[in-house]
Enzyme design. Structure first.
Site: not given
Ligand code: SAH
Length: 345
Positions: A88, A101, A108, A112, A115, A162, A193, A216, A335
Site C-alpha cells: 500500500e 508514504c 510485517c 503490534c 496495526c 518495519e 519510522s 513509534s 497501515c
Molecule cells: N513499522 C514502522 C512503520 C509503521 S506505520 C513503525 O513501527 O514505526 C507508521 C506508524 O503508524 C507507526 O507509528 C505505527 O505504530 C502507526 N500505526 C499503525 N497502526 C496504527 C493504527 N491503527 N492507528 C494509528 N497509528 C497506527
C-alpha cells in the site's frame, strides 16, 4: 525476475559492460527508470538491447491495483507486485509538494496489537527497487520527472513493514532515491519510522544520511509497551531513548516520537507525565495520532477532546507536540487496512 530499479548508475554501467554496450547507455537507461517507464516503452535504446533487458528484467515491478480518494483529498493506492502480492501507499498534498508514504515489506512480523499490517505476519521483504518503484510510479502519475521537476518531494517510510527489519534494502533505497543520478529527493525530506530496533537505529545513525528518524513509542512504561508492542520484550524504553540521543548527536536532527492514543490504555495523565519525564533533555518532537480503529482489533480510539487534553499536558511539561490529523480514515487509511480488504475478498 530481476528489476532495473534495483540498479545504481555504477551497477548499470557494469551491466552495459557485460552486454558489450557503451557505458553511456547506462545513463540513458537510468533516465528512463527515473521517469517511471516500463522497459517496453524505452525509446532511446536499440530493439536488440531492449530484448536483452526484457529477457532478464521485469518490464516494471508493480502496478496500481486499486485507488481510493478520501474526502480530504488523500489518495490511497494498493499496488500489485510482479508475484501478485499487494502493498500500500498513501499520497498527501501539501503546499510545497506531495508526500508519499511507502511500504518496505509485504506484511510485517512485529505484531503490534493495533496495526493491520501485521495481522498475517511477514510475507517477504521488498527490494530497494521495489520500494523505489512506488515513488517512481506515483511521481510519473502526477506528471513529475527527476530532479527539480519531481512532484513527490517528501517520502515517509510508514506503509506496511518495519523498515529497520529490512535494513540493507531500505538503506540502498535511501541512497538510490536521494542520488543526484536518481530522483534526487533530499534526505532531509525523508522520514524512516521504526518500532524501535535499537541496534539498527544506531547503525542508521552511522550512514551519514540526514533523514528524519521517527520512533513509534506508543507507551512510556515498559510493561504497558510490552502489552501492545512485542518488540518491547527485546528492547527497553531506556535503550530506545539512548539510541535516539545517539542518533541526534550523530545526525543533528531532532527525533520524532509517534504516540497513537488508545482509549483507556495510554491516554492517562500518568502516561503523559511519564512520557515527558523520559523524553527530557534532547531535541525531539511528539506526534500524537488518535488511533485509527482496525476492525480486527479490540482497541478503541480517543476523541478530539482527549487528544487535545493529552497534548496540553505535554505542552505544559515543555514537550513539543502536535496532533496528527487522522488521515483518510474513511478510506482504510491505517497501515495494512486496504491490503487486508483486498486479500480477504
Ligand atoms: N513499522 C514502522 C512503520 C509503521 S506505520 C513503525 O513501527 O514505526 C507508521 C506508524 O503508524 C507507526 O507509528 C505505527 O505504530 C502507526 N500505526 C499503525 N497502526 C496504527 C493504527 N491503527 N492507528 C494509528 N497509528 C497506527
Amino acid at each position: 525476475m530481476e528489476i532495473l530499479q534495483d540498479y545504481s548508475l555504477e551497477e548499470l554501467k557494469a551491466l552495459m559492460e557485460e552486454y558489450g554496450e557503451k557505458p553511456f547507455r547506462a545513463k540513458q537507461i537510468l533516465d528512463n527508470v527515473n521517469l517511471g517507464k516500463s522497459i517496453s516503452s524505452y525509446s532511446n535504446i536499440s530493439a536488440e538491447l531492449k530484448e536483452k533487458l526484457l529477457s532478464r528484467f521485469a518490464d516494471f515491478p508493480l502496478k496500481i491495483h486499486t485507488e481510493q480518494v478520501s474526502r480530504d483529498g488523500t489518495r490511497k493506492f494498493a499496488y500489485e507486485l510482479s508475484d501478485g502480492n499487494i502493498i500500500e501507499g498513501v499520497l498527501l498534498e501539501y503546499k510545497y509538494g506531495f508526500s508519499l508514504c511507502v511500504s518496505t515489506q509485504v506484511g510485517c512480523r512485529m505484531g503490534c496489537k493495533f496495526c493491520a499490517s501485521t495481522l498475517n505476519g511477514l510475507v517477504r521483504n521488498l527490494t530497494a527497487g521495489e520500494i523505489l518503484s512506488q515513488v517512481l510510479l506515483v511521481n510519473a502519475l502526477l506528471g513529475g520527472k527527476a530532479g527539480k521537476l519531481r512532484k513527490v518531494t517528501n517520502i515517509v517510510l510508514m506503509g506496511s513493514g518495519e523498515p529497520l527489519d529490512n535494513y540493507d534494502n531500505v538503506v540502498k533505497f535511501l541512497h538510490l532515491v536521494s542520488s543526484k543520478d536518481g530522483l534526487n529527493v533530499s534526505p532531509r525530506n525523508i522520514s524512516v519510522s521504526t518500532c524501535g530496533i535499537v541496534p539498527n537505529i544506531r547503525k542508521l545513525a552511522d550512514e551519514k544520511l540526514p533523514i528524519i528518524l521517527t520512533i513509534s513509542l506508543h507507551a512510556p512504561f515498559d510493561e504497558l509497551r510490552k502489552s501492545i508492542m512485542p518488540i518491547a520484550n527485546k528492547y527497553s524504553i531506556r535503550e530506545i531513548i539512548d539510541a535516539a540521543k545517539f542518533y541526534f548527536e550523530k545526525v543533528g536532527r531532532r527525533v520524532v516520537f509517534e504516540y497513537a492514543l488508545i482509549k483507556g490504555v495510554n491516554d492517562s495523565f500518568d502516561c503523559a507525565k511519564q512520557l515527558a519525564l523520559i523524553l527530557r533533555g534532547f531535541p525531539l518532537h511528539v506526534n500524537l495520532i488518535p488511533l485509527n480503529e482496525v476492525k480486527e482489533r479490540e482497541l478503541k480510539t480517543v476523541n478530539r477532546k482527549n487528544a487535545e487534553q493529552f497534548a496540553e499536558w505535554l505542552t505544559n511539561m515543555k514537550i513539543s507536540v502536535t496532533i496528527r490529523r487522522t488521515m483518510a480514515d474513511d478510506i482504510d487509511g491505517a497501515c495494512g487496512q486496504l491490503r487486508n480488504k483486498i486479500e480477504n475478498n
